[in-house]
Design a protein around this motif. Structure first.
Motif, short mmCIF file in Angstrom:
data_model
loop_
_atom_site.label_atom_id
_atom_site.label_comp_id
_atom_site.label_asym_id
_atom_site.label_seq_id
_atom_site.Cartn_x
_atom_site.Cartn_y
_atom_site.Cartn_z
N THR A 45 -116.05 -73.89 -29.74
CA THR A 45 -115.11 -74.81 -29.12
C THR A 45 -113.78 -74.31 -29.44
N GLN A 87 -116.64 -80.73 -24.72
CA GLN A 87 -118.18 -81.29 -25.39
C GLN A 87 -118.46 -82.71 -25.46
N ASP A 178 -118.58 -76.33 -22.15
CA ASP A 178 -118.74 -76.43 -23.73
C ASP A 178 -119.82 -77.49 -23.76
N GLU A 179 -121.05 -77.11 -24.13
CA GLU A 179 -122.42 -77.82 -24.13
C GLU A 179 -122.78 -79.03 -22.96
#
Ligand SMILES: Nc1ncnc2c1ncn2[C@@H]1O[C@H](COP(=O)(O)OP(=O)(O)OP(=O)(O)O)[C@@H](O)[C@H]1O
Ligand SMILES: [Mg+2]
Length: 256
Positions: A45, A87, A178-179
Motif C-alpha cells: 500500500t 484497501q 489495493d485488495e
C-alpha cells in the motif's frame, strides 16, 4: 510484450527508521495485469501511496508515460490517467451508488474526495455527461441495476464493485487496485477476477495488490513479490509459486 507504461526505479520510503519501501524497482507493461504481493506490512500500500502522490518518496523514480509521478500532486496524477481503489471501503453512505461513482469522474485524489462529492450536485451543465460516464462504469462492474440504491444498504461484495466502478469513471489508463477481493466470498472473488480481466481487455493496464492467491495466480501475467519493503522475487505465477524465498516469506508469516 509491449513497452513499459510505468517504470519504477529504486523507490525508497522510510517511516522514522522503518524501511517500508527499500530500493524497489519494477515495470508494468501496457495491457498487462501485474500483481504486487507479499506478507502483511511488506510495503504494497505504501508503494501505491507513493505512486499516487499521497506520500512523498525519499528517493527513486516512477515514470508513467513521460511523466515523473514523484514530482506530481495526487490530482495531477489522477488527471494523467492513473487511478486507484483503496484497501478500506471509502463509499459515501448518504449517496446513491450512481452518485458515488460520479464522484470518481470528479475525483482528484483522495484528499479532495469530499470536495468532489459536493461538486457533483452543483454542476448541472456537465451533470448529464458525468451520469453517462458513471453509468458506463457501473455496467462494466455489472452493477447497472443498482444505480439508484443507497450505498449504505450494500453488502461488502457490491461495495467493492462500486469502488472499482468509481475508479473506472475517472477513465484511467493504469489502475492500481489495493485488495479488491478483501472480504469477498469465493464466488464474489471469482467474479472480481473476471471483472479485472475485462478491465484489462478494455485497454486498461492493471497493477493488482491482493492476498487471495487463487485470484492472483489466475489473473496475473507477472508477479512481483515484496517482503519487508524489499523486492524478493519476480516472475510468472508458475515461477513465483515454486520460488523457495517466496514460500519461506509466507511460511514466516504463518509462523508469526
Ligand atoms: N503512514 C505511515 N506511518 C508510519 N508507518 C507506516 C505508515 N504507512 C505504513 N506504515 C508501515 O509501513 C509498513 C508497510 O505498510 P504497508 O501498509 O505498505 O504494507 P502492506 O504491504 O500494504 O500490508 P497489508 O498487506 O497488511 O495491507 C508497515 O510496517 C506499516 O506499519
Ligand atoms: Mg496494504
Amino acid at each position: 510484450m509491449s513497452s513499459p507504461l510505468l517504470r519504477v526505479e529504486s523507490l525508497c520510503k522510510d517511516f522514522g527508521g522503518l524501511e517500508a519501501v527499500k530500493d524497489v524497482s519494477f515495470e508494468v507493461c501496457e495491457g498487462q495485469i501485474k500483481a504486487l504481493i507479499g506478507p502483511n506490512g511488506a510495503g504494497k500500500t505504501t508503494i501505491f501511496n507513493l505512486l499516487t502522490g499521497v506520500l512523498a518518496a525519499d528517493a527513486g523514480s516512477a515514470v508513467f508515460e513521460d511523466h515523473q509521478l514523484l514530482d506530481m500532486r495526487s490530482h495531477e496524477i489522477a488527471a494523467l490517467g492513473v487511478g486507484r481503489t483503496f484497501q478500506t471501503s471509502l463509499l459515501f453512505d448518504q449517496m446513491t451508488v450512481l452518485e458515488n461513482v460520479m464522484v470518481g469522474h470528479h475525483l482528484h485524489g483522495r484528499a479532495n474526495m469530499i470536495t468532489a462529492a459536493l461538486r457533483i450536485f452543483g454542476a448541472s451543465a456537465e451533470e448529464r455527461q458525468y451520469r453517462k460516464v458513471a453509468m458506463e462504469a457501473l455496467e462494466r462492474a455489472s452493477l447497472g441495476d443498482l444505480a439508484g440504491r443507497s450505498a449504505a444498504a450494500l453488502p461488502i461484495g457490491q461495495r467493492r464493485l462500486v469502488e472499482v466502478a468509481r475508479a473506472l469513471a475517472a477513465e484511467p489508463d493504469l489502475l492500481l487496485m489495493d485488495e479488491p477481493a478483501a472480504g469477498l466470498n469465493m464466488r464474489e472473488t471469482e467474479r472480481m477476477g473476471e471483472i479485472i480481466q475485462e478491465i484489462r481487455d478494455s485497454g486498461v493496464t492493471v497493477l493488482l495488490v491482493e492476498h487471495d492467491m487463487s485470484l492472483v495466480m489466475h489473473v496475473a501475467e507477472e508477479i512481483l513479490v515484496l517482503d519487508r519493503g524489499r523486492r524478493l522475487a519476480e516472475g510468472t505465477p508458475r515461477e513465483v509459486r515454486s520460488d523457495e524465498r517466496v514460500l519461506a516469506a509466507y511460511l514466516g508469516e504463518v509462523a508469526d
